[in-house]
Enzyme design. Structure first.
Site, PDB file in Angstrom:
ATOM      1  N   PHE A  23       0.855  -1.186   0.000  1.00  0.00           N
ATOM      2  CA  PHE A  23       0.000   0.000   0.000  1.00  0.00           C
ATOM      3  C   PHE A  23       0.891   1.236   0.000  1.00  0.00           C
ATOM      4  CE2 PHE A  23      -4.519   1.114   1.390  1.00  0.00           C
ATOM      5  CZ  PHE A  23      -5.116   0.176   0.576  1.00  0.00           C
ATOM      6  N   GLN A  74      -7.628  14.586   4.836  1.00  0.00           N
ATOM      7  CA  GLN A  74      -7.101  13.766   3.746  1.00  0.00           C
ATOM      8  C   GLN A  74      -8.058  13.710   2.560  1.00  0.00           C
ATOM      9  OE1 GLN A  74      -6.322   9.279   4.182  1.00  0.00           O
ATOM     10  NE2 GLN A  74      -4.323  10.172   3.778  1.00  0.00           N
ATOM     11  N   HIS A  77      -8.474  11.643  -0.472  1.00  0.00           N
ATOM     12  CA  HIS A  77      -8.012  10.386  -1.046  1.00  0.00           C
ATOM     13  C   HIS A  77      -7.848  10.587  -2.542  1.00  0.00           C
ATOM     14  CE1 HIS A  77      -7.919   6.180  -2.224  1.00  0.00           C
ATOM     15  NE2 HIS A  77      -7.891   5.812  -0.969  1.00  0.00           N
ATOM     16  N   LEU A 118     -15.494   6.033  -2.993  1.00  0.00           N
ATOM     17  CA  LEU A 118     -14.108   5.589  -2.891  1.00  0.00           C
ATOM     18  C   LEU A 118     -13.740   4.483  -3.876  1.00  0.00           C
ATOM     19  CD1 LEU A 118     -11.562   6.057  -1.162  1.00  0.00           C
ATOM     20  CD2 LEU A 118     -12.284   4.099   0.200  1.00  0.00           C
ATOM     21  N   GLU A 137      -7.299   2.060  -2.583  1.00  0.00           N
ATOM     22  CA  GLU A 137      -5.880   2.132  -2.887  1.00  0.00           C
ATOM     23  C   GLU A 137      -5.346   0.738  -3.232  1.00  0.00           C
ATOM     24  OE1 GLU A 137      -3.888   4.653  -0.133  1.00  0.00           O
ATOM     25  OE2 GLU A 137      -1.963   3.653  -0.368  1.00  0.00           O
ATOM     26  N   ARG A 150      -0.721   9.318   0.038  1.00  0.00           N
ATOM     27  CA  ARG A 150      -1.965   9.826  -0.549  1.00  0.00           C
ATOM     28  C   ARG A 150      -1.913  11.317  -0.850  1.00  0.00           C
ATOM     29  NH1 ARG A 150      -6.428   6.434   3.061  1.00  0.00           N
ATOM     30  NH2 ARG A 150      -6.130   4.487   1.908  1.00  0.00           N
ATOM     31  N   HIS A 209     -11.850  12.234   2.468  1.00  0.00           N
ATOM     32  CA  HIS A 209     -11.868  10.855   2.938  1.00  0.00           C
ATOM     33  C   HIS A 209     -11.729  10.713   4.436  1.00  0.00           C
ATOM     34  CE1 HIS A 209     -11.428   6.584   2.590  1.00  0.00           C
ATOM     35  NE2 HIS A 209     -10.210   6.583   3.055  1.00  0.00           N
ATOM     36  N   ARG A 264      -2.176  10.597   6.632  1.00  0.00           N
ATOM     37  CA  ARG A 264      -2.300   9.212   7.101  1.00  0.00           C
ATOM     38  C   ARG A 264      -1.945   8.238   5.988  1.00  0.00           C
ATOM     39  NH1 ARG A 264      -6.126   5.308   6.668  1.00  0.00           N
ATOM     40  NH2 ARG A 264      -7.796   6.631   5.866  1.00  0.00           N
TER      41      ARG A 264
END
Lengths: 250, 598
Positions: free
Chosen positions: B121, B234, B236, B250, B253, B310, B376, B411
């Protein structure tokens, strides 16, 4: 910009009717978007349950033209132009208001399922399980608890046997536990007695409406029924049980 | 007095996503009576939407992985603003928190030798995310929910808390209403855990639901808690951009973790141009190298630049669109079909396959997706003690997205699910401990009456605004002026706009009765959302630099001086003010670890 007519149930269990709403629709809109437009305009008090709006949480189950559906995943363009679209609450549950029903009986049914208990760990860092062993249970664990299978099941919908039959969703949950390779709990008596698995006569309506495409009847209910049959109705096993019981009591 | 129902518990947990459920389990294990209040039905909280996985240095896929590497990745991803102690606790305890869930029935995807598989990730050095296809959050919430219920938690569903009360400085109870009936209910408790999640409903393009209205932050602030780091929201990088009704939904990822590439309208794989200085040398430099890594040789090749953090990827997509190289609906192309077989995609990303097929008529096993940034997650939140999760209000704890500290300025994906279970457990244990030393307190009936009267105010008015109009206006303000790219001018306007909307809220009226009335429910949620939105805007105005998820067009550089402080929002003399809060000094050995690697 096209306009579509929605006939939406408004009211409580005791008193309600279909109301017509004329909604402006854009390409790609789903039925839940139309409900939002009604709320933002003439009826801010129109009750609907929703959360993720992406088919992952299972909150927005209702009936669209009489079919159990997630309203967030049902596109308006799936219905022919010029025809109105009917949106009503799930029929198998008591109506609270408008599209919202009292689904608490499902949570009660879930609580009755004997809890998962694992075998002792295989190693210090946990258990060893192979993918082919967990595939079956993982199919069951895709359930998002939208209750559409409960809604369509005639045992619940037409006969109201909510206390006698846990319903397809909780057969799926039971299967998820029992197919877990490290589970140790015997749920066969639960399935027969409290769960009422005998009520299901495998019409497969639940499988058809499942938005997660879980093959509820074939992969959950039938294997569980087989286990119950093996235990209770196998003539040889029944004889053995009878002899044992006789021995114990005598 | 119109409170017909009153319940007493040792520990009250507000919010039933991963953090709330884990806190409830921990407090129950101490033998206490636990009440668990959720705004929706049980099992529908935001955790259920988490897709890609839960980050934990299990060391299964790569034995070089351990807490030190995870800690370093988290600190670097957070651009130096994390609470180092929280990051250390998180990295150390996450593996045990993940493994224990298998004992409660969770079934994660497996490796060939029968252990928990891990997926790569963004920002994680090694493949680190335990996962279940792309529905990891569902597995987590169902496991925790079943465990909590069977262990005896009293669950109060579709109950929204509108106000917290303190007696002699210590938190004492919470007033809520039942959504189905609109009747009020009072919970008294010896201690309270807030696990109410984030604030994403304040933006127009968002992956968050109606529930994310910042209730926990607003109610804690009203009792004197401090809000930390709220400028860090954040965005995303990959939300759906088309059709309009699903804009913001969404796209995990995990698509990039499994090898998905980002391209622009010229067919260029643009992320190679956006590797920031601090990550130079950590990522593949050619498409061939990235392909070899995707193909399985992860020891001799570096990961693709699509797996940058991100904040970096979201800004890169925005820059490409602004340069005129966007996709037809204003995003970038995300292509997994170019790298993986249809069978592989359907097995590893089943819900993405269905989501695009059903909502956008795109077959991701054959076509590229169109994606763009979506609101997000909020890194900021209530300031808590790093070990116990206690807030500045005695007896009040906060865990999960509602709390601040772990993630700093950005994050890493997968660190949220692990945050929930690590700090949910700690909050539940600490709340249980302090509950045993506290007594239930009497909450003033006149205070309760005032809170109820305020809550019912819009029913007394007629012909005012529809609360949904105010919500839409707020979302537009936050999207346009407090979005990915910010300026002092825009932020100042936003602060004025939000204050103005508070006035509009006071002039709203609602129709119908109190039973399941979304207009009224939204009005109540907006009280919190407006308060938190203002806190976000004043925090963003105060940080005159670009760092992590916070981008200032008027201050495009990162300023090392500003790494020394976080932004803290508190109430002083009835006014909301932002001030600087020194970041705890990182011990030398950990500093060396962050700088030089393991």
């Amino acid at each position: 910009m096209a306009r579509r007519t929605f006939e939406v149930y408004r009211g409580t269990a005791a008193d309600g009717k279909l109301e017509n709403y004329d909604v402006e629709v854009e390409p790609g809109m789903v039925v839940l978007d139309a409900i939002f437009r009604i709320q933002a305009g003439e009826s801010p008090d129109l009750a609907v349950r929703w959360n993720c709006k992406a088919g992952k949480c299972g909150s927005c189950g209702c009936e669209i033209n009489g079919r159990p559906k997630l309203s967030c995943m049902t596109r308006i363009s799936d219905y022919p132009d010029g025809e109105s679209i009917t949106v009503t609450p799930m029929k198998a549950f008591p109506i609270i208001k408008d599209l919202v029903t009292d689904v608490s009986q499902n949570y009660r049914a879930n609580k009755k399922i004997p809890q998962f208990r694992p075998r002792p760990k295989d190693a210090e860092d946990g258990w060893r399980m192979y993918q082919f062993e967990v595939d079956k249970a993982q199919e069951m664990r895709k359930c998002i608890e939208c209750f559409l299978c409960q809604d369509v099941c005639h045992v619940l919908r037409s006969h109201g046997k909510h206390e006698e039959f846990a319903g397809p969703a909780y057969m799926v949950r039971t299967a998820a536990f029992s197919m877990n390779p490290i589970d140790t709990v015997d749920r066969i008596e639960f399935l027969k007695e409290t769960g009422g698995i005998g009520y299901c006569n495998i019409t497969k309506c639940c499988t058809e409406v499942c938005p997660e495409h879980i093959t509820i009847t074939d992969n959950a209910i039938i294997p569980l029924k087989e286990r119950v049959v093996d235990r209770y109705y196998d003539p040889i096993k029944a004889l053995v049980r009878l002899v044992r019981r006789g021995g114990k009591n005598g | 007095m119109e409170i017909r129902e009153r319940y007493d518990h040792d520990v009250l947990v507000i919010g039933a996503g991963g953090a709330g459920l884990r806190a409830a389990i921990a407090a129950q294990e101490e033998g206490l009576s636990v009440g668990l209040v959720c705004k929706s039905l049980l099992g529908k909280a935001h955790t259920v939407m988490a897709e890609g996985g839960i980050a934990a240095a299990l060391g299964v896929v790569r034995d070089e992985d351990n807490w030190r590497v995870h800690f370093r990745d988290t600190m670097r991803g957070g651009k130096g603003l994390n609470d180092y102690r929280m990051a250390q606790i998180h990295a150390t305890e996450a593996p045990d928190r993940v493994r224990e869930m298998e004992g409660w029935g969770a079934l994660f995807d497996r490796t060939d030798d029968g252990r928990m598989n891990q997926r790569p990730f963004g920002g994680h050095t090694y493949a680190r995310l335990a996962h279940v296809g792309d529905r990891t959050g569902l597995e987590l919430i169902r496991t925790l929910q079943d465990h909590a219920v069977h262990e005896g938690a009293d669950v109060y569903m579709e109950c929204t808390i509108v106000k917290l009360f303190a007696v002699d400085g210590r938190v004492a109870g919470a007033l809520g209403y039942w959504r189905p009936t609109g009747e009020f209910v009072l919970f008294r408790a010896r201690s309270i855990v807030l696990a109410t999640g984030g604030i994403g409903k304040a933006w127009k393009v968002t992956s968050n639901s109606w529930e994310y209205s910042g209730d926990g932050m607003a109610m804690a602030y009203d009792l004197g808690a401090e809000l930390l780091g709220l400028e860090f929201v954040q965005f995303h990088p990959t939300g759906m951009v088309w059709p309009p009704s699903v804009r913001g939904t969404l796209v995990t990822e995990g698509v990039r973790g499994e090898g998905g590439i980002l391209t622009n309208s010229e067919g260029e794989r643009f992320m190679f141009r956006y590797v920031p200085e601090m990550f130079q040398g950590d990522y593949a430099e050619t498409e061939d190298e990235a392909d070899r890594w995707v193909g399985g040789d992860r020891v001799n090749n570096r990961r693709p630049p699509e797996l940058l953090t991100r904040d970096v990827v979201a800004k890169a997509i925005t820059a490409e669109v602004e340069a005129g190289r966007g996709s037809p609906h204003g995003g970038a192309f995300l292509d997994i079909a170019a790298k993986r077989s249809p069978e592989y995609i359907k097995k590893k990303l089943p819900s993405m396959y269905h989501q695009f097929k059903e909502l956008a008529e795109v077959d991701i096993t054959a076509q590229a997706m169109e994606v763009g940034p979506t609101t997000h997650y909020v890194m900021g939140g209530i300031k808590v003690h790093p070990e116990t999760a206690e807030t500045a209000v005695p007896g009040l704890y906060a865990a999960g997205e509602v709390a601040a500290g772990l993630h700093g300025g950005n994050r890493l994906g997968g660190n949220s699910l692990s945050d929930l279970v690590v700090f949910g457990k700690r909050a539940g244990e600490a709340a249980a401990k302090s509950a045993t030393a506290a007594e239930l307190a009497e909450i003033s009936e006149s205070d309760l009456e005032t809170a109820i009267t305020e809550s019912l105010a819009p029913f007394q008015r007629q012909g005012g605004h529809n609360p949904f109009e105010v919500q839409e206006q707020l979302q537009r303000v936050m999207q346009d002026k407090v979005g990915i790219a910010r300026t002092a001018e825009g932020l100042q306007e936003a602060i004025e706009d939000v204050r103005g909307l508070r006035g509009s809220l006071k002039a709203c009226s609602v129709s119908g009765d109190r039973a399941y009335n979304p207009g009224w429910n939204t009005w109540l949620d907006l009280r919190s959302l407006l308060l938190v939105s203002e806190a976000v805007a004043i925090s963003a105005l105060g940080r005159e630099e670009t760092r992590g998820a916070h981008t200032r067009i008027d201050f495009p550089e990162t300023d090392p001086e500003q790494q020394k402080n976080n932004t803290l929002v508190t109430e002083e003399d009835g006014r909301m003010v932002a001030r600087k809060d020194p970041i705890p000094v990182v011990p030398e050995d950990l500093q060396t670890l962050i700088k030089e690697g393991v």
